[in-house]
Structure formats: C-alpha cells, structure tokens
Scaffold this motif. Structure first.
Motif, PDB file in Angstrom:
ATOM      1  N   ALA A  83       0.825  -1.711   0.338  1.00  0.00           N
ATOM      2  CA  ALA A  83      -0.210   0.298   0.019  1.00  0.00           C
ATOM      3  C   ALA A  83       0.670   1.085  -0.062  1.00  0.00           C
ATOM      4  N   ALA A  84       2.026   1.529   0.767  1.00  0.00           N
ATOM      5  CA  ALA A  84       3.021   1.948   0.462  1.00  0.00           C
ATOM      6  C   ALA A  84       3.369   2.519  -0.487  1.00  0.00           C
ATOM      7  N   PHE A  85       3.622   1.401  -1.285  1.00  0.00           N
ATOM      8  CA  PHE A  85       4.415   1.807  -2.876  1.00  0.00           C
ATOM      9  C   PHE A  85       2.807   2.522  -3.612  1.00  0.00           C
ATOM     10  N   ILE A  86       2.187   2.001  -3.475  1.00  0.00           N
ATOM     11  CA  ILE A  86       0.999   2.185  -4.439  1.00  0.00           C
ATOM     12  C   ILE A  86       0.658   3.402  -4.036  1.00  0.00           C
ATOM     13  N   ALA A  87       0.660   4.257  -2.718  1.00  0.00           N
ATOM     14  CA  ALA A  87       0.576   5.480  -2.079  1.00  0.00           C
ATOM     15  C   ALA A  87       0.946   6.010  -3.223  1.00  0.00           C
ATOM     16  N   PHE A 130      -8.204   0.510   1.961  1.00  0.00           N
ATOM     17  CA  PHE A 130      -7.944   1.550   2.960  1.00  0.00           C
ATOM     18  C   PHE A 130      -6.668   1.983   3.139  1.00  0.00           C
ATOM     19  N   ARG A 131      -5.828   1.382   3.255  1.00  0.00           N
ATOM     20  CA  ARG A 131      -4.541   1.545   3.060  1.00  0.00           C
ATOM     21  C   ARG A 131      -4.383   3.340   2.035  1.00  0.00           C
ATOM     22  N   THR A 132      -5.080   2.957   0.894  1.00  0.00           N
ATOM     23  CA  THR A 132      -4.536   4.004   0.177  1.00  0.00           C
ATOM     24  C   THR A 132      -5.383   4.725  -0.319  1.00  0.00           C
ATOM     25  N   GLY A 133      -6.719   4.922   0.304  1.00  0.00           N
ATOM     26  CA  GLY A 133      -8.219   6.242   0.208  1.00  0.00           C
ATOM     27  C   GLY A 133      -8.584   5.668  -1.204  1.00  0.00           C
ATOM     28  N   MET A 134      -8.692   4.589  -1.967  1.00  0.00           N
ATOM     29  CA  MET A 134      -8.381   4.506  -2.804  1.00  0.00           C
ATOM     30  C   MET A 134     -10.014   3.402  -2.781  1.00  0.00           C
ATOM     31  N   ILE A 135     -11.208   3.607  -3.788  1.00  0.00           N
ATOM     32  CA  ILE A 135     -11.994   1.895  -4.001  1.00  0.00           C
ATOM     33  C   ILE A 135     -11.902   1.378  -5.225  1.00  0.00           C
ATOM     34  N   PRO A 136     -12.793   0.210  -4.220  1.00  0.00           N
ATOM     35  CA  PRO A 136     -12.159  -1.000  -4.496  1.00  0.00           C
ATOM     36  C   PRO A 136     -12.968  -2.028  -5.300  1.00  0.00           C
ATOM     37  N   ALA A 137     -12.419  -3.061  -6.031  1.00  0.00           N
ATOM     38  CA  ALA A 137     -13.327  -4.085  -6.669  1.00  0.00           C
ATOM     39  C   ALA A 137     -12.763  -4.787  -7.055  1.00  0.00           C
TER      40      ALA A 137
END
Length: 276
Positions: free
Chosen positions: A55-59, A94-101
C-alpha cells in the motif's frame, strides 16, 4: 437591473476563476484532455511483502487507477502466513484511500484468488467475466471490468486481467475473448495486467494489434533480475490516447516489477453518456 448585472458578472468571474484554477492544477475540465496515471502490479499473493508495504508503494506513486493480479481474499496459504485471513483489495483500498473492486477467479486455501481494481474515481459498473479454459490451461482466469467516472458524467472502461501461464494456445483464445469483451464498449478502454507472454508472442503481436501499447516494455520478471516482459498496459482506440511517461519500477515487493503509464484521453466530438 444594475444589481442583476453585477450578480451575473460576479458569477461569470467566479466560473472563469474556477476554470482557470482547474486548468492550472491539471484538473480535467469538460473540454480538456483527461490525464490519468495507470499502475499495474502482480502481487504474488503477498508472499514477499506486507500489505502495508504494498500500500505504501501504491500510495507513493499516486495512481488514478490500478490493476492488480494474484490478489488473495481470506486465504490461508502455507507460503504466506502473514497474510492469513486478509482481504487484500479492501485493505489496500483502505490504506491508499482508493475505491476497490474484486474478481474471484478460483476458490483457494479457504478463501479466494483473483484480480482487483483500485480507483480514485467512482466505479459506475463492475463485472467479472471468465476467460476460456481449455485442455491447455492450468486454472480458470478472468477479466475484471469497471466503468470509471473519471469526471462528472464522463467515463472510461478499465480492465484488470491475468492470463494463463502454461500455453500460448490458451492465451490466444483468452485474448480473443478479451477483444470480444472490450473492443465494442461505448467508452474508451484501458486494459492492464499480467499477460504471461512476451512482446513477440502471437497473443501479443497479433492478438493485441488493435490496441495502443502504453507501457514501456522493459523486462518485468523476475523482479530480482528481470529478463522477460509479460506485464502490459494497453489502450483503445489508438487515436484517442496519447502516452506520456511510462515506467517499470525497480521495487522488489513481488516476483514481478510493477509498471505504470501516464496516458491522455483526447476529447471527442461525441462523448457518450452513461446509460441509465
């Protein structure tokens, strides 16, 4: 009358100011090119890194939309005890603040194994579509397809997929299915993922010929000493998309290297609106 004119003038000035601010900040406006950063990453079911690290990498990359492969949901793998019981898509969102599918491809180790999408923008429609599985295939594969409202009333279709690794004939029929699913969509399309095939393979060179390749084609596997390119980002139709920076990221949180591309969707004279 003068009061009305002053009010109208203030409203116009405000609108002009908002428009100018949006253009200056790179925020898409109704008549502007839309710029999107796309990231694709095969996570190897979290065997080599924690969800916090992923998640840290993606963020840190701050993508607009992400295609993920080898995504577990509530599994209990012997090879990844730190990930037992975890719902990867939900936790990463949750950890990136994005919307999942999330799209399950197979049941596995007490849970599910599959593919996922993370998006900054609302997902108007999501569907999981199975790809063909023949005698040449190892396991069921799928494409996860989402209509993404990247700005008010305007959409792209984004897809995450992971093709079979065992045989080119299997991947060729899977690519044929991908084209059947995606090429007739009413919106411009991006598909990203692990195609398990090199650029000179028939399923890429011929099967994806209608698409614009926007990833940089640097080797992506194995992450520790990359030799082969099997991860891609494609856009359709070709004439609607321009590509800016494309990157293969040297980070060893999986056995694949993640890839990203900044793409620009050029305005169209006809912008289809979302069906009700």
């Amino acid at each position: 009358m003068m009061r009305y004119i002053k009010t109208l003038s203030l409203c116009l000035l405000f609108a002009v100011g908002v428009y100018a601010y949006a253009r200056a900040e790179g925020i898409p406006t109704a008549d502007s090119t839309a710029r999107l950063k796309v990231l694709s990453y095969n996570l190897r079911f979290g065997e080599l890194a924690s969800l916090e690290e992923l998640a840290a990498f993606i963020a840190a990359e701050d993508p607009d939309i992400v295609a993920l492969q080898e995504v577990d949901c509530r599994t209990y793998r012997d090879r990844a005890p730190a990930q037992h019981g975890k719902d990867f898509a939900t936790e990463l969102a949750f950890r990136t603040g994005m919307i999942p599918a999330y799209g399950k491809t197979i049941p596995y180790a007490g849970g599910y194994y599959g593919i996922a999408i993370l998006s900054k923008y609302p997902l108007a429609k999501v569907e999981r579509i199975y790809l063909p599985k023949t005698v040449n295939g190892k396991e069921q594969r799928a494409v996860l397809v989402a209509d993404v409202e990247y700005r008010e009333g305007e959409y792209i279709t984004f897809a995450s997929t992971h093709l079979d690794y065992t045989h080119t004939d299997e991947r060729q029929v899977q690519v044929e299915k991908l084209n059947g699913v995606l090429l007739n969509r009413p919106y411009p399309v991006i598909v990203a993922g692990d195609f398990n095939a090199r650029p000179d393979a028939k399923e890429i060179g011929e099967g994806m010929a209608a698409w614009k390749t926007v990833s940089d084609l640097a080797p992506t596997v194995p992450a520790s000493a990359p030799r082969n390119t099997i991860d891609y980002i494609f856009c359709y139709p070709k004439d609607r998309w321009d590509v800016g920076a494309s990157t293969t990221h040297r980070v060893e949180l999986s056995d694949h290297l993640p890839i990203s591309a900044v793409v620009e969707l050029k305005p169209s004279a006809h912008r289809p609106k979302k069906e009700k």
